[in-house]
Scaffold this motif. Structure first.
Motif, PDB file in Angstrom:
ATOM      1  N   LEU A 205      17.170   3.053  15.093  1.00  0.00           N
ATOM      2  CA  LEU A 205      17.738   4.099  16.175  1.00  0.00           C
ATOM      3  C   LEU A 205      19.190   4.466  15.358  1.00  0.00           C
ATOM      4  N   VAL A 206      19.454   5.805  15.173  1.00  0.00           N
ATOM      5  CA  VAL A 206      20.904   6.156  14.806  1.00  0.00           C
ATOM      6  C   VAL A 206      21.475   7.298  15.441  1.00  0.00           C
ATOM      7  N   CYS A 207      22.696   7.029  16.049  1.00  0.00           N
ATOM      8  CA  CYS A 207      23.427   7.899  16.920  1.00  0.00           C
ATOM      9  C   CYS A 207      24.952   7.793  16.696  1.00  0.00           C
ATOM     10  N   GLY A 208      25.735   8.962  16.149  1.00  0.00           N
ATOM     11  CA  GLY A 208      27.029   8.778  15.971  1.00  0.00           C
ATOM     12  C   GLY A 208      27.776  10.132  15.476  1.00  0.00           C
ATOM     13  N   PRO A 209      28.983   9.785  15.026  1.00  0.00           N
ATOM     14  CA  PRO A 209      29.736  11.419  14.652  1.00  0.00           C
ATOM     15  C   PRO A 209      28.772  11.918  13.228  1.00  0.00           C
ATOM     16  N   PRO A 210      28.998  12.942  12.858  1.00  0.00           N
ATOM     17  CA  PRO A 210      28.326  13.681  11.752  1.00  0.00           C
ATOM     18  C   PRO A 210      28.559  12.785  10.617  1.00  0.00           C
ATOM     19  N   GLY A 211      29.602  12.498  10.393  1.00  0.00           N
ATOM     20  CA  GLY A 211      29.987  11.887   9.046  1.00  0.00           C
ATOM     21  C   GLY A 211      29.325  10.465   8.933  1.00  0.00           C
ATOM     22  N   MET A 212      29.303   9.627  10.059  1.00  0.00           N
ATOM     23  CA  MET A 212      28.440   8.448  10.114  1.00  0.00           C
ATOM     24  C   MET A 212      26.972   8.734   9.830  1.00  0.00           C
ATOM     25  N   MET A 213      26.531   9.817  10.580  1.00  0.00           N
ATOM     26  CA  MET A 213      24.878  10.162  10.363  1.00  0.00           C
ATOM     27  C   MET A 213      24.660  10.562   8.935  1.00  0.00           C
ATOM     28  N   LYS A 214      25.694  11.432   8.320  1.00  0.00           N
ATOM     29  CA  LYS A 214      25.421  11.691   6.809  1.00  0.00           C
ATOM     30  C   LYS A 214      25.098  10.493   6.030  1.00  0.00           C
ATOM     31  N   HIS A 215      26.054   9.445   6.193  1.00  0.00           N
ATOM     32  CA  HIS A 215      26.378   8.271   5.574  1.00  0.00           C
ATOM     33  C   HIS A 215      24.973   7.483   5.875  1.00  0.00           C
ATOM     34  N   ILE A 216      24.706   7.384   6.966  1.00  0.00           N
ATOM     35  CA  ILE A 216      23.433   6.478   7.374  1.00  0.00           C
ATOM     36  C   ILE A 216      22.176   6.896   7.171  1.00  0.00           C
ATOM     37  N   SER A 217      21.793   8.142   7.560  1.00  0.00           N
ATOM     38  CA  SER A 217      20.340   8.685   7.535  1.00  0.00           C
ATOM     39  C   SER A 217      20.327   9.719   7.117  1.00  0.00           C
ATOM     40  N   GLY A 218      21.456  10.627   7.133  1.00  0.00           N
ATOM     41  CA  GLY A 218      21.336  12.176   7.089  1.00  0.00           C
ATOM     42  C   GLY A 218      21.399  12.710   8.443  1.00  0.00           C
ATOM     43  N   ASP A 219      21.846  13.793   8.861  1.00  0.00           N
ATOM     44  CA  ASP A 219      22.133  14.494  10.016  1.00  0.00           C
ATOM     45  C   ASP A 219      20.641  15.084  10.190  1.00  0.00           C
ATOM     46  N   LYS A 220      20.332  15.634  11.515  1.00  0.00           N
ATOM     47  CA  LYS A 220      19.161  16.560  11.858  1.00  0.00           C
ATOM     48  C   LYS A 220      19.286  17.678  11.123  1.00  0.00           C
ATOM     49  N   ALA A 221      18.091  18.335  11.252  1.00  0.00           N
ATOM     50  CA  ALA A 221      17.851  19.696  10.668  1.00  0.00           C
ATOM     51  C   ALA A 221      18.619  20.649  11.595  1.00  0.00           C
ATOM     52  N   LYS A 222      18.677  21.795  10.937  1.00  0.00           N
ATOM     53  CA  LYS A 222      19.518  22.996  11.777  1.00  0.00           C
ATOM     54  C   LYS A 222      18.623  23.175  13.108  1.00  0.00           C
ATOM     55  N   ASP A 223      17.500  23.190  13.026  1.00  0.00           N
ATOM     56  CA  ASP A 223      16.596  23.444  14.466  1.00  0.00           C
ATOM     57  C   ASP A 223      16.538  22.217  15.289  1.00  0.00           C
ATOM     58  N   ARG A 224      17.271  21.067  14.842  1.00  0.00           N
ATOM     59  CA  ARG A 224      17.577  19.836  15.919  1.00  0.00           C
ATOM     60  C   ARG A 224      16.281  18.807  15.656  1.00  0.00           C
ATOM     61  N   SER A 225      15.313  19.309  14.802  1.00  0.00           N
ATOM     62  CA  SER A 225      14.368  18.537  14.383  1.00  0.00           C
ATOM     63  C   SER A 225      14.797  17.246  13.640  1.00  0.00           C
ATOM     64  N   GLN A 226      14.141  15.965  13.311  1.00  0.00           N
ATOM     65  CA  GLN A 226      14.568  14.887  12.565  1.00  0.00           C
ATOM     66  C   GLN A 226      15.183  15.214  11.368  1.00  0.00           C
ATOM     67  N   GLY A 227      14.676  16.176  10.607  1.00  0.00           N
ATOM     68  CA  GLY A 227      15.217  16.521   9.320  1.00  0.00           C
ATOM     69  C   GLY A 227      14.846  15.500   8.319  1.00  0.00           C
ATOM     70  N   GLU A 228      15.139  15.633   7.002  1.00  0.00           N
ATOM     71  CA  GLU A 228      14.880  14.696   6.014  1.00  0.00           C
ATOM     72  C   GLU A 228      15.736  13.467   6.007  1.00  0.00           C
ATOM     73  N   LEU A 229      14.978  12.288   5.684  1.00  0.00           N
ATOM     74  CA  LEU A 229      15.839  10.946   5.773  1.00  0.00           C
ATOM     75  C   LEU A 229      16.671  10.748   4.478  1.00  0.00           C
ATOM     76  N   THR A 230      17.939  10.528   4.593  1.00  0.00           N
ATOM     77  CA  THR A 230      18.633  10.385   3.292  1.00  0.00           C
ATOM     78  C   THR A 230      19.511   9.210   3.608  1.00  0.00           C
ATOM     79  N   GLY A 231      20.666   8.978   3.081  1.00  0.00           N
ATOM     80  CA  GLY A 231      21.777   7.810   3.171  1.00  0.00           C
ATOM     81  C   GLY A 231      21.163   6.522   2.657  1.00  0.00           C
ATOM     82  N   ILE A 232      22.068   5.670   3.165  1.00  0.00           N
ATOM     83  CA  ILE A 232      21.825   4.190   2.882  1.00  0.00           C
ATOM     84  C   ILE A 232      20.494   3.747   3.390  1.00  0.00           C
TER      85      ILE A 232
END
Length: 326
Positions: free
Chosen positions: A285-312
């Motif tokens: 489970l991941v939750c945090g500010p946008p910069g952290m999300m991008k680094h860890i998992s990638g942020d959600k998609a624009k439609d707030r769906s889970q989006g692509e998994l990226t990051g570490i």
């Protein structure tokens, strides 16, 4: 009450179900659905129909349950502010009250949506600022819920909350279901949180720890700017000390002289050591500010769906099915 606020300013050791002098426990309602036998005669033949359970009876039960719920997913409900308490230099705890015979109606893990007036548009219609928040109070509590909110200098909604006085109201709608948690759904749940991203994690943690039949292992990596920014640390430490299935690792950007936790961002090495390995029986489970999300998992998609998994997490071999972004 003033004495309590002074104590809470120094420590958050007191469980928040007790934080404002109220403690609420509820028991699950139980019912036995009756078996109804209806005989219907048609064309000289008798048909025996077993209703199990009777649909009308279920509808009645559902209606009764809804009457015991304070939230509504379809309309804005006003909740009155009961009290506030400062938890850190920029974060406050807000307790809202409602009918003491009702529950909020929150499932684990879900959030609520709040709105506040923000002037008028060009046509003279009211404008609102709308933000989601995750209550940290026990979903089974009756008559109140607690929000932990970081007050940002330019935050329209958080500044609105900071301006509230006891007796003022906030409009709320929900619940909005996020992750539908069920006991033992995974053998090991890893969590990565930053700042107030701890709130949905705490909701899941407490649901697991209060259930003696839930054997889920929990590993939490919690990142903050400084030791003073770590929210609910003493509460989390008490939970860890009393539950062997909870392990917590803290890291901060700006450590103090006596800091003994991690330093800096959550790195691939920290995640490798602190999280369960990728598997079908693992959930991160991941939750945090946008910069952290991008680094860890990638942020959600624009439609707030889970989006692509990226990051570490992607680099460490986790798949989309093994990661949930709040």
């Amino acid at each position: 009450m003033a004495t309590f606020f002074k104590r809470l300013a120094r420590t958050d050791l007191i469980p928040f179900t007790d934080a404002f002098g109220g403690h609420s426990k509820t028991s699950y309602s139980r019912f036995r659905a009756p078996f109804g036998t209806i005989a219907a005669i048609s064309g000289g033949f008798s048909y025996l129909y077993f209703s199990s359970p009777n649909l009308a009876h279920l509808e009645q039960i559902k209606e009764e349950e809804n009457q015991n719920i304070a939230l509504s997913p379809d309309k804005w409900i006003e909740f009155k502010l009961q009290d506030t308490a400062r938890v850190s230099h920029n974060t406050q705890l807000f307790r809202f009250s409602f009918d003491p015979t009702k529950k909020l109606g929150l499932d684990v893990a879900s959030c609520i949506i709040t709105r506040a007036p923000l002037g008028q548009d060009a046509e003279g219609k009211p404008k609102y600022v709308i933000r989601p928040y995750t209550p940290i109070s026990d979903p089974e509590s009756k008559g109140y819920f607690d929000l932990l909110i970081k007050v940002y200098p330019e935050g329209k909604m958080s500044q609105h909350f900071a301006s509230l006085k006891p007796g003022d109201v906030v409009e709320v709608k929900g619940p909005i279901e996020k992750l539908k948690y069920t006991p033992n759904m995974k053998k090991h749940i890893g969590m990565i949180a930053g700042g107030t991203g701890i709130t949905p994690m705490l909701q899941v943690i407490e649901a697991i720890l209060k259930n003696p039949d839930d054997n889920t292992q929990i590993s939490l990596l919690y990142a903050n700017i400084s030791p003073d920014d770590i929210l609910l640390k003493q509460k989390l430490d008490v939970l860890e000390a009393s539950h062997p299935n909870l392990k917590i690792f803290y890291t901060v950007d700006n450590p103090t002289k006596n800091w003994r936790g991690g330093v800096g961002y959550i790195s691939k090495d920290i995640a490798l050591k602190g999280l369960p390995s990728p598997s079908d029986d693992t959930l991160i489970l991941v939750c945090g500010p946008p910069g952290m999300m991008k680094h860890i998992s990638g942020d959600k998609a624009k439609d707030r769906s889970q989006g692509e998994l990226t990051g570490i997490l992607k680099e460490l071999g986790y798949t989309d099915q093994m990661v949930y972004k709040f």
